[in-house]
Design an enzyme around this catalytic site. Structure first.
Site, short mmCIF file in Angstrom:
data_model
loop_
_atom_site.label_atom_id
_atom_site.label_comp_id
_atom_site.label_asym_id
_atom_site.label_seq_id
_atom_site.Cartn_x
_atom_site.Cartn_y
_atom_site.Cartn_z
N ASP A 155 -5.87 13.56 91.08
CA ASP A 155 -5.86 12.29 92.90
C ASP A 155 -7.30 11.63 93.07
O ASP A 155 -8.39 11.97 93.14
CB ASP A 155 -6.03 13.92 93.95
CG ASP A 155 -5.62 12.93 95.43
OD1 ASP A 155 -4.70 12.89 95.51
OD2 ASP A 155 -6.74 13.17 95.98
N TYR B 148 -12.42 5.75 98.12
CA TYR B 148 -13.47 6.51 96.45
C TYR B 148 -14.10 5.46 95.02
O TYR B 148 -14.99 6.02 94.55
CB TYR B 148 -12.21 7.62 95.26
CG TYR B 148 -11.74 8.74 96.38
CD1 TYR B 148 -12.04 8.67 98.03
CD2 TYR B 148 -10.99 9.43 96.27
CE1 TYR B 148 -11.81 10.15 98.66
CE2 TYR B 148 -10.71 10.34 96.23
CZ TYR B 148 -10.49 10.50 97.83
OH TYR B 148 -9.72 11.80 98.54
N LYS C 254 -4.70 6.41 97.35
CA LYS C 254 -4.18 5.76 99.49
C LYS C 254 -4.92 4.77 99.17
O LYS C 254 -5.43 4.42 98.67
CB LYS C 254 -5.42 7.18 99.83
CG LYS C 254 -5.01 8.67 98.32
CD LYS C 254 -5.94 9.87 99.52
CE LYS C 254 -5.48 11.71 98.16
NZ LYS C 254 -6.73 11.20 97.88
N HIS D 253 -4.09 6.83 104.01
CA HIS D 253 -5.32 7.64 103.56
C HIS D 253 -5.53 8.53 104.65
O HIS D 253 -5.90 9.71 104.74
CB HIS D 253 -6.56 7.41 103.55
CG HIS D 253 -7.21 8.25 102.63
ND1 HIS D 253 -8.12 7.80 101.46
CD2 HIS D 253 -7.56 9.46 103.02
CE1 HIS D 253 -8.87 8.88 101.33
NE2 HIS D 253 -9.04 9.29 101.90
P1 NAD Z 1 -13.16 21.22 97.35
O1 NAD Z 1 -12.88 21.77 98.48
O2 NAD Z 1 -12.79 21.06 96.16
O3 NAD Z 1 -14.80 21.42 96.92
C1 NAD Z 1 -16.06 21.03 95.82
C2 NAD Z 1 -17.09 21.25 95.55
O4 NAD Z 1 -16.87 22.94 95.68
C3 NAD Z 1 -17.72 20.69 94.39
O5 NAD Z 1 -18.85 19.97 94.79
C4 NAD Z 1 -18.63 22.18 94.27
O6 NAD Z 1 -20.07 21.75 95.22
C5 NAD Z 1 -18.03 23.46 94.43
N1 NAD Z 1 -16.79 23.79 93.41
C6 NAD Z 1 -15.71 23.52 92.26
N2 NAD Z 1 -15.65 24.06 91.94
C7 NAD Z 1 -16.40 25.64 92.16
C8 NAD Z 1 -16.53 26.85 91.22
N3 NAD Z 1 -15.65 26.78 90.22
N4 NAD Z 1 -17.15 27.35 91.46
C9 NAD Z 1 -17.83 26.85 92.87
N5 NAD Z 1 -18.00 26.19 93.36
C10 NAD Z 1 -17.46 25.33 93.01
O7 NAD Z 1 -13.74 19.54 97.93
P2 NAD Z 1 -13.01 18.53 97.65
O8 NAD Z 1 -14.14 17.64 96.80
O9 NAD Z 1 -13.46 17.77 99.37
O10 NAD Z 1 -11.07 18.15 97.95
C11 NAD Z 1 -10.91 18.55 96.67
C12 NAD Z 1 -10.27 16.64 96.41
O11 NAD Z 1 -9.35 16.55 97.81
C13 NAD Z 1 -10.70 15.68 96.63
O12 NAD Z 1 -11.46 15.28 95.06
C14 NAD Z 1 -10.16 14.85 96.61
O13 NAD Z 1 -9.02 14.49 96.16
C15 NAD Z 1 -8.89 15.41 98.21
N6 NAD Z 1 -9.60 14.75 99.51
C16 NAD Z 1 -9.32 14.27 100.38
C17 NAD Z 1 -9.37 13.77 101.29
C18 NAD Z 1 -7.94 13.20 102.01
O14 NAD Z 1 -8.71 12.67 103.62
N7 NAD Z 1 -6.84 13.11 101.60
C19 NAD Z 1 -10.25 14.37 102.38
C20 NAD Z 1 -11.41 15.80 101.27
C21 NAD Z 1 -11.25 15.53 99.75
#
Ligand code: NAD
Length: 280
Positions: A46, A51, A76, A109
């Protein structure tokens, strides 16, 4: 074999329920992280124009040894490119950066209802062009509230296949999820771990201890049991592997309910009805 289920979309195509998100991964770290994910069994990536790492995602895919059809890729539309001609140019750039002649899923997006005279419908009609010409195998939206989607249903032709919204134990989104369920729109849960904020929760910790899994694995499994599509992000190899290792256990209905009851209506990201940021 990881046992990742496929979810059927309303246009007959399928999407792996689990993947890898690359938001906030700097371009120079993206190819390595995506390579680790693909080596660990992830088959769904994704990304987004905003990004700024589509090119590195494409490089990692091409270098992975996995055939392009074996990997589901989402991107997106940039908030700065909602006008139809801008969207067409931006979509061309996405395909160029990814080095592919199609994306599996392309999303608006953000609805940006206070920008572009509130017109996200002509933006959506432009995505319909990409869908009809086959360069976007599926099209959908992100951060759309039910009232935004209703307008698309009324004023456009192709219904969105997916809505990517913020969902985690502190923001369970029961209303938007129910609306999407009624209208056959697959829910993609972004920030599935609440960007790490939910991982210290005592209820989640207790379930993790009992099941012998980590708090992150318990939360990701909760999403899977609820039927949402997820793509947690990490740049740490151990966590990338830990996050996909959730297909060998299940949560009881009681545990799923206990986690759902943690809802606080707490967003980590912006409110879709007021968010108006456009990159320079
Ligand atoms: P997430 O909820 O996936 O959290 C990521 C964070 O959690 C990492 O940076 C790390 O600090 C921690 N983490 C990950 N794995 C872990 C583990 N096993 N143990 C402990 N901590 C851990 O947050 P995200 O990156 O905001 O969301 C995931 C994906 O969603 C993004 O990469 C993106 O692709 C998508 N996203 C989309 C939008 C949108 O507006 N459409 C907005 C935000 C994110």
């Amino acid at each position: 074999m990881t046992g990742i289920p496929d979810i059927l979309l309303n246009n007959g195509r399928t999407i792996p329920q689990f993947g890898f998100g690359v938001f906030q991964i700097p371009p120079d770290e993206t190819a390595r992280a995506v390579t680790t994910a693909l080596q660990s069994g992830y088959r769904h990536i994704d990304t987004a124009q905003m990004y700024r790492n589509e090119q590195e995602v494409g490089e990692a895919i091409r270098g992975s040894g996995v055939d392009r059809p074996g990997i589901f890729v989402t991107s997106k539309l940039d908030n700065a490119s909602h006008r139809p001609d801008d969207a067409r140019r931006a979509f061309d750039r996405t395909l160029g950066a990814l080095g592919s002649d199609y994306v599996d899923l392309f999303l608006i997006h953000w609805p940006l209802p206070t920008r572009y005279d509130g017109d996200y419908v002509s933006t959506w009609r432009t995505l319909e062009e990409f869908y009809r010409d086959g360069r976007a195998r599926s099209i959908g939206v992100s951060n759309f509230q039910p009232h935004h989607i209703r307008r698309l249903h009324e004023e456009a032709e192709v219904p969105p296949a997916a809505n990517q919204i913020e969902v985690h134990p502190y923001l369970t989104q029961s209303e938007v999820r129910a609306f999407c369920g009624q209208h056959l729109i697959a829910v993609e849960a972004w920030s599935p771990l609440g960007r790490g904020r939910v991982l210290g929760d005592p209820t989640i910790d207790a379930i993790a201890r009992r099941t012998g899994k980590s708090p992150a694995q318990v939360v990701l499994r909760w999403h899977i049991e609820r039927g949402d599509i997820i793509f947690p992000k990490s740049v740490t190899s151990g966590r990338i592997r830990e996050n996909i290792d959730i297909f060998d256990f299940e949560l009881s209905g009681e545990d799923v309910e206990a986690i759902t009851a943690l809802d606080r209506g707490e967003r980590t990201g912006p409110d879709p009805d007021t968010f108006d940021w456009i990159p320079a």
